[in-house]
Design a protein around this motif. Structure first.
Motif, short mmCIF file in Angstrom:
data_model
loop_
_atom_site.label_atom_id
_atom_site.label_comp_id
_atom_site.label_asym_id
_atom_site.label_seq_id
_atom_site.Cartn_x
_atom_site.Cartn_y
_atom_site.Cartn_z
N THR A 77 -0.54 -12.45 1.83
CA THR A 77 -1.74 -12.56 2.65
C THR A 77 -2.81 -11.62 2.12
O THR A 77 -2.57 -10.45 1.87
CB THR A 77 -1.42 -12.19 4.12
OG1 THR A 77 -0.40 -13.05 4.59
CG2 THR A 77 -2.65 -12.31 5.00
N GLU A 78 -3.99 -12.15 1.95
CA GLU A 78 -5.11 -11.34 1.47
C GLU A 78 -5.67 -10.49 2.60
O GLU A 78 -5.87 -10.96 3.71
CB GLU A 78 -6.23 -12.26 0.95
CG GLU A 78 -5.87 -13.01 -0.31
CD GLU A 78 -5.79 -12.11 -1.53
OE1 GLU A 78 -6.59 -11.16 -1.63
OE2 GLU A 78 -4.91 -12.36 -2.37
N LEU A 79 -5.92 -9.24 2.31
CA LEU A 79 -6.60 -8.37 3.24
C LEU A 79 -8.06 -8.30 2.84
O LEU A 79 -8.38 -8.38 1.66
CB LEU A 79 -6.02 -6.95 3.19
CG LEU A 79 -4.64 -6.74 3.76
CD1 LEU A 79 -4.21 -5.29 3.56
CD2 LEU A 79 -4.63 -7.05 5.25
N SER A 80 -8.93 -8.14 3.79
CA SER A 80 -10.34 -8.02 3.46
C SER A 80 -10.70 -6.56 3.25
O SER A 80 -11.61 -6.04 3.88
CB SER A 80 -11.19 -8.64 4.57
OG SER A 80 -10.88 -8.02 5.79
N GLY A 81 -9.94 -5.89 2.39
CA GLY A 81 -10.19 -4.49 2.10
C GLY A 81 -9.06 -3.90 1.29
O GLY A 81 -8.27 -4.63 0.69
N LYS A 82 -8.99 -2.57 1.26
CA LYS A 82 -7.98 -1.87 0.49
C LYS A 82 -7.31 -0.80 1.33
O LYS A 82 -7.93 -0.24 2.23
CB LYS A 82 -8.59 -1.22 -0.75
CG LYS A 82 -8.97 -2.22 -1.81
CD LYS A 82 -9.22 -1.54 -3.12
CE LYS A 82 -9.49 -2.61 -4.17
NZ LYS A 82 -9.54 -2.07 -5.50
N VAL A 83 -6.05 -0.52 0.95
CA VAL A 83 -5.27 0.51 1.62
C VAL A 83 -4.60 1.36 0.55
O VAL A 83 -3.96 0.83 -0.36
CB VAL A 83 -4.18 -0.12 2.53
CG1 VAL A 83 -3.29 0.96 3.14
CG2 VAL A 83 -4.81 -0.96 3.63
N PHE A 84 -4.77 2.68 0.67
CA PHE A 84 -4.10 3.64 -0.21
C PHE A 84 -3.27 4.57 0.66
O PHE A 84 -3.72 4.99 1.73
CB PHE A 84 -5.12 4.48 -1.00
CG PHE A 84 -5.93 3.67 -1.96
CD1 PHE A 84 -5.43 3.33 -3.22
CD2 PHE A 84 -7.20 3.25 -1.62
CE1 PHE A 84 -6.19 2.59 -4.10
CE2 PHE A 84 -7.98 2.51 -2.51
CZ PHE A 84 -7.46 2.18 -3.75
N LEU A 85 -2.07 4.89 0.19
CA LEU A 85 -1.15 5.74 0.95
C LEU A 85 -0.64 6.85 0.05
O LEU A 85 -0.18 6.59 -1.07
CB LEU A 85 0.03 4.90 1.45
CG LEU A 85 1.18 5.62 2.14
CD1 LEU A 85 0.71 6.31 3.42
CD2 LEU A 85 2.31 4.64 2.44
N GLN A 86 -0.73 8.09 0.53
CA GLN A 86 -0.14 9.22 -0.17
C GLN A 86 0.97 9.78 0.71
O GLN A 86 0.76 10.08 1.88
CB GLN A 86 -1.18 10.32 -0.42
CG GLN A 86 -2.23 9.92 -1.43
CD GLN A 86 -3.26 11.01 -1.64
OE1 GLN A 86 -3.86 11.49 -0.68
NE2 GLN A 86 -3.46 11.40 -2.88
N LEU A 87 2.17 9.89 0.13
CA LEU A 87 3.31 10.49 0.80
C LEU A 87 3.58 11.82 0.10
O LEU A 87 3.99 11.85 -1.05
CB LEU A 87 4.54 9.57 0.69
CG LEU A 87 4.40 8.20 1.32
CD1 LEU A 87 5.58 7.31 0.96
CD2 LEU A 87 4.27 8.32 2.84
N ASN A 88 3.31 12.90 0.80
CA ASN A 88 3.41 14.22 0.20
C ASN A 88 4.79 14.83 0.39
O ASN A 88 5.47 14.53 1.38
CB ASN A 88 2.33 15.13 0.78
CG ASN A 88 0.94 14.54 0.58
OD1 ASN A 88 0.60 14.11 -0.51
ND2 ASN A 88 0.16 14.49 1.64
#
Length: 149
Positions: A44-55
């Protein structure tokens, strides 16, 4: 958290971020510090972007730009119990779901939510435009952009 379990979680995180060593010097020089959502819910296409940092200190930073201009920055803590990752935003609101870690390699992280939605993340260096483009922080009020996790 018991010391043995905490050390195990740190080891899993080190594996998630660094993966197994390789002989390709070019790949070793890449400084991945997070994950970018590449596919969601079977493509499924999202109308944006998601970035995740797991520290490594069990904190996370989520940068999301979905249906709004600029990025929203959300922070909090997470935990890993076996193959299940879950988290709580800094506001005290838990993630919408816990996620089973279905696949983890040097460059991919695949998570399955309790609703059976699969998310595939690709290892990246979170771009400055996401970090610098933050227009809001924290969990916003109702009617505003919903946190991705």
């Amino acid at each position: 958290m018991k010391r043995g379990l905490k050390m195990g979680v740190v080891a899993v995180l080190a594996f998630l971020m660094a993966g197994c060593g390789g002989s390709d010097k070019k790949e070793d020089a890449i400084n991945y510090d997070g994950w970018m959502l590449s596919t969601w819910n079977g493509g499924t296409e999202l109308s944006g972007k998601v970035f995740l940092q797991l520290n490594g200190d069990m904190t996370f930073v989520l940068y999301q730009c979905i249906d709004t201009p600029g990025y929203q920055k959300l922070t909090g803590t997470y935990s890993i119990d076996g193959q299940v990752i879950s988290g709580v935003y800094s506001s005290g609101i838990p993630w919408e779901s816990s996620y089973v870690i279905e696949k983890q390699t040097k460059t991919e992280l695949q998570l399955r939510s309790e609703k059976e939605i699969v998310s595939l993340y690709t290892a990246v260096e979170v771009p400055a435009y996401a970090k610098d483009g933050v227009v809001a922080s924290g969990v916003r009020s109702s009617g505003a952009e919903k946190p991705f996790l």
